[in-house]
Design a protein around this motif. Structure first.
Motif, PDB file in Angstrom:
ATOM      1  N   PHE A 112      52.662  77.596  27.741  1.00  0.00           N
ATOM      2  CA  PHE A 112      52.926  76.996  26.422  1.00  0.00           C
ATOM      3  C   PHE A 112      52.058  75.761  26.225  1.00  0.00           C
ATOM      4  N   LEU A 113      51.973  74.929  27.256  1.00  0.00           N
ATOM      5  CA  LEU A 113      51.145  73.727  27.191  1.00  0.00           C
ATOM      6  C   LEU A 113      49.690  74.090  26.936  1.00  0.00           C
ATOM      7  N   ALA A 114      49.194  75.093  27.663  1.00  0.00           N
ATOM      8  CA  ALA A 114      47.784  75.475  27.529  1.00  0.00           C
ATOM      9  C   ALA A 114      47.480  75.976  26.116  1.00  0.00           C
ATOM     10  N   ARG A 115      48.362  76.809  25.579  1.00  0.00           N
ATOM     11  CA  ARG A 115      48.088  77.410  24.266  1.00  0.00           C
ATOM     12  C   ARG A 115      48.273  76.422  23.124  1.00  0.00           C
ATOM     13  N   HIS A 116      49.430  75.756  23.099  1.00  0.00           N
ATOM     14  CA  HIS A 116      49.831  75.022  21.908  1.00  0.00           C
ATOM     15  C   HIS A 116      49.487  73.537  21.927  1.00  0.00           C
ATOM     16  N   LEU A 117      49.278  72.957  23.090  1.00  0.00           N
ATOM     17  CA  LEU A 117      48.942  71.539  23.157  1.00  0.00           C
ATOM     18  C   LEU A 117      47.485  71.306  23.538  1.00  0.00           C
ATOM     19  N   LEU A 118      46.938  72.166  24.397  1.00  0.00           N
ATOM     20  CA  LEU A 118      45.557  71.990  24.829  1.00  0.00           C
ATOM     21  C   LEU A 118      44.576  72.875  24.070  1.00  0.00           C
ATOM     22  N   GLY A 119      45.103  73.814  23.275  1.00  0.00           N
ATOM     23  CA  GLY A 119      44.238  74.673  22.468  1.00  0.00           C
ATOM     24  C   GLY A 119      43.414  75.657  23.277  1.00  0.00           C
ATOM     25  N   LEU A 120      43.978  76.180  24.368  1.00  0.00           N
ATOM     26  CA  LEU A 120      43.265  77.121  25.227  1.00  0.00           C
ATOM     27  C   LEU A 120      43.693  78.546  24.921  1.00  0.00           C
ATOM     28  N   ALA A 177      41.209  70.467  33.850  1.00  0.00           N
ATOM     29  CA  ALA A 177      42.210  70.752  34.877  1.00  0.00           C
ATOM     30  C   ALA A 177      43.499  70.088  34.433  1.00  0.00           C
ATOM     31  N   ALA A 178      44.578  70.850  34.391  1.00  0.00           N
ATOM     32  CA  ALA A 178      45.834  70.294  33.892  1.00  0.00           C
ATOM     33  C   ALA A 178      47.005  70.919  34.628  1.00  0.00           C
ATOM     34  N   ALA A 179      48.115  70.155  34.629  1.00  0.00           N
ATOM     35  CA  ALA A 179      49.380  70.604  35.229  1.00  0.00           C
ATOM     36  C   ALA A 179      49.141  71.032  36.674  1.00  0.00           C
ATOM     37  N   GLY A 180      49.748  72.145  37.079  1.00  0.00           N
ATOM     38  CA  GLY A 180      49.637  72.556  38.472  1.00  0.00           C
ATOM     39  C   GLY A 180      48.679  73.694  38.707  1.00  0.00           C
ATOM     40  N   LEU A 219      33.361  74.379  37.375  1.00  0.00           N
ATOM     41  CA  LEU A 219      34.618  74.851  37.963  1.00  0.00           C
ATOM     42  C   LEU A 219      34.949  74.085  39.244  1.00  0.00           C
ATOM     43  N   ALA A 220      33.937  73.782  40.053  1.00  0.00           N
ATOM     44  CA  ALA A 220      34.174  73.022  41.285  1.00  0.00           C
ATOM     45  C   ALA A 220      34.645  71.613  40.975  1.00  0.00           C
ATOM     46  N   HIS A 221      34.111  71.029  39.918  1.00  0.00           N
ATOM     47  CA  HIS A 221      34.560  69.706  39.489  1.00  0.00           C
ATOM     48  C   HIS A 221      36.042  69.743  39.109  1.00  0.00           C
ATOM     49  N   GLU A 222      36.435  70.746  38.331  1.00  0.00           N
ATOM     50  CA  GLU A 222      37.843  70.843  37.914  1.00  0.00           C
ATOM     51  C   GLU A 222      38.751  71.163  39.101  1.00  0.00           C
ATOM     52  N   LEU A 223      38.277  71.984  40.020  1.00  0.00           N
ATOM     53  CA  LEU A 223      39.057  72.245  41.235  1.00  0.00           C
ATOM     54  C   LEU A 223      39.255  70.952  42.019  1.00  0.00           C
ATOM     55  N   GLY A 224      38.268  70.059  41.981  1.00  0.00           N
ATOM     56  CA  GLY A 224      38.396  68.771  42.656  1.00  0.00           C
ATOM     57  C   GLY A 224      39.540  67.949  42.104  1.00  0.00           C
ATOM     58  N   HIS A 225      39.770  68.032  40.797  1.00  0.00           N
ATOM     59  CA  HIS A 225      40.910  67.315  40.204  1.00  0.00           C
ATOM     60  C   HIS A 225      42.230  67.866  40.740  1.00  0.00           C
ATOM     61  N   HIS A 226      42.313  69.179  40.881  1.00  0.00           N
ATOM     62  CA  HIS A 226      43.542  69.771  41.421  1.00  0.00           C
ATOM     63  C   HIS A 226      43.693  69.458  42.906  1.00  0.00           C
ATOM     64  N   SER A 227      42.615  69.593  43.658  1.00  0.00           N
ATOM     65  CA  SER A 227      42.702  69.404  45.109  1.00  0.00           C
ATOM     66  C   SER A 227      43.046  67.973  45.489  1.00  0.00           C
ATOM     67  N   SER A 228      42.714  67.018  44.618  1.00  0.00           N
ATOM     68  CA  SER A 228      42.972  65.608  44.915  1.00  0.00           C
ATOM     69  C   SER A 228      44.237  65.083  44.255  1.00  0.00           C
ATOM     70  N   GLY A 229      44.951  65.921  43.527  1.00  0.00           N
ATOM     71  CA  GLY A 229      46.205  65.498  42.916  1.00  0.00           C
ATOM     72  C   GLY A 229      46.067  64.840  41.555  1.00  0.00           C
ATOM     73  N   HIS A 230      44.837  64.782  41.018  1.00  0.00           N
ATOM     74  CA  HIS A 230      44.657  64.120  39.724  1.00  0.00           C
ATOM     75  C   HIS A 230      45.378  64.863  38.604  1.00  0.00           C
ATOM     76  N   ALA A 231      45.326  66.188  38.646  1.00  0.00           N
ATOM     77  CA  ALA A 231      45.883  66.975  37.539  1.00  0.00           C
ATOM     78  C   ALA A 231      47.402  66.819  37.452  1.00  0.00           C
ATOM     79  N   SER A 249      49.301  64.423  38.758  1.00  0.00           N
ATOM     80  CA  SER A 249      49.720  63.049  38.485  1.00  0.00           C
ATOM     81  C   SER A 249      49.519  62.705  37.012  1.00  0.00           C
ATOM     82  N   ASP A 250      48.422  63.177  36.417  1.00  0.00           N
ATOM     83  CA  ASP A 250      48.209  62.957  34.987  1.00  0.00           C
ATOM     84  C   ASP A 250      49.274  63.667  34.169  1.00  0.00           C
ATOM     85  N   MET A 251      49.665  64.866  34.629  1.00  0.00           N
ATOM     86  CA  MET A 251      50.685  65.616  33.912  1.00  0.00           C
ATOM     87  C   MET A 251      52.023  64.897  33.936  1.00  0.00           C
ATOM     88  N   LEU A 252      52.425  64.398  35.104  1.00  0.00           N
ATOM     89  CA  LEU A 252      53.689  63.671  35.203  1.00  0.00           C
ATOM     90  C   LEU A 252      53.659  62.391  34.375  1.00  0.00           C
TER      91      LEU A 252
END
Length: 321
Positions: free
Chosen positions: A89-97, A140-143, A165-177, A179-182
């Motif tokens: 729901f977040l991806a479709r309606h808030l992030l426009g994906l 990169a967003a949520a989990g 894609l590797a850059h965005e995976l880095g956000h997930h692997s380091s917890g950025h995504a 923590s930003d979501m919370l």
């Protein structure tokens, strides 16, 4: 048959479909940037908690609902942000994906498999999305959400798409995504309260204009006294709130640089550099007034400018892809 209009497939695949991939025991970690970002959002969390507590007190007065029930539900609601349907729901309606169509998926899947295999990460834990944007971008967003823009998917050579894609995976692997979501999730009540105040602001302005000069002077003096007393009692701590937007933006820029390093360490440093050089060229083609943001805009930006990113990537290019 290869489409002559398609971007070149210049990626060096080290992990084909039949290759055995060794996954890291620890798929994700939380670096200091993620923890610092959460800490800086603590005032927003406290403001939201105050709003929820006020609503809970009102519900107890009107309906007899225990105060702990709404506050406990709100505190536990952060789990919903990482529930798979909620993420969709977040991806479709808030992030426009949107979900990749078969042709987009056919291009994304092999590249994503290569990126995650090099990182020692199970790529099936994530969901690939596409952003309807004409900018070269990723998200990169949520989990589980990993997205690339339509233009990146359409125009970038495979190696540069892998770098994004590797850059965005880095956000997930380091917890950025996460923590930003919370931080975003638990700030929602505070933002709603702020918007509510914005709605009643015209009424407050009209009320103030209708008061006498004496009453208005007393109100201003009283407000100044309360502000001074608060600052004195807290050793000026509330003044730090004025610096929070700048500090939060600085942490965001640091997270972007760390994600660049993640991509470079996986062997995608040079494709990422080429992408940044292209972005620099596009910015140079803009009119002089729009070419470089003002100092205040740069200070509050969560993304470092391409020159800064290129500077920090130089040390990782020696002997790397």
């Amino acid at each position: 048959m290869h489409d002559p209009q398609a971007p070149p497939d210049d990626l060096e695949y080290r992990n084909g479909p039949g290759t055995r991939v060794t996954y890291r025991a620890r798929q994700r970690r939380t670096d200091r940037t993620a923890w610092l970002g959460l800490t800086l959002h603590l005032p927003a969390f406290l403001l939201s908690f105050a709003v929820v507590l006020a609503v809970a007190l009102a519900l107890r007065a009107w309906l007899g609902v225990p105060v702990w029930l709404p506050t406990a539900l709100w505190a536990a609601s952060g789990i919903l942000a990482f529930h798979r349907p909620a993420e969709g729901f977040l991806a479709r309606h808030l992030l426009g994906l949107h979900r990749p169509v078969p042709t987009e998926l056919a291009r994304l899947v092999p590249v994503w498999r290569e990126v995650t295999a090099r990182a020692g990460v199970d790529g099936n834990r994530y969901e690939l999305w596409v952003e309807d944007s004409d900018n070269v971008n990723g998200l990169a967003a949520a989990g589980r959400i990993v997205a690339v823009s339509r233009r990146a998917l359409r125009d970038l050579p495979t190696s540069r798409l892998a770098a994004v894609l590797a850059h965005e995976l880095g956000h997930h692997s380091s917890g950025h995504a996460w923590s930003d979501m919370l931080s975003w999730w638990y700030a929602i009540p505070g933002r709603l309260a702020w918007r509510g105040l914005a709605l009643v602001r015209p009424w407050l302005v009209r009320t103030v204009r209708g008061t006498s000069v004496t009453a208005l002077s007393v109100l201003v003096i009283l407000s100044c006294y309360l502000a001074f007393a608060t600052l004195k009692a807290t050793c000026g701590l509330p003044l730090l709130l004025l610096a929070l937007p700048c500090l939060t933006a600085a942490v965001g820029r640091r997270a972007e640089l760390r994600a660049d390093v993640h991509a470079a360490r996986l062997g995608f440093g040079r494709p990422l550099v080429r992408t940044l050089h292209e972005r620099l060229a596009e910015e140079s083609a803009l009119p002089g007034t729009a070419r470089r943001p003002r100092f205040a805009a740069r200070l509050l930006s969560h993304h470092p400018d391409p020159r800064t990113r290129l500077h920090h990537l130089q040390r990782y290019l020696e002997g790397r892809g």
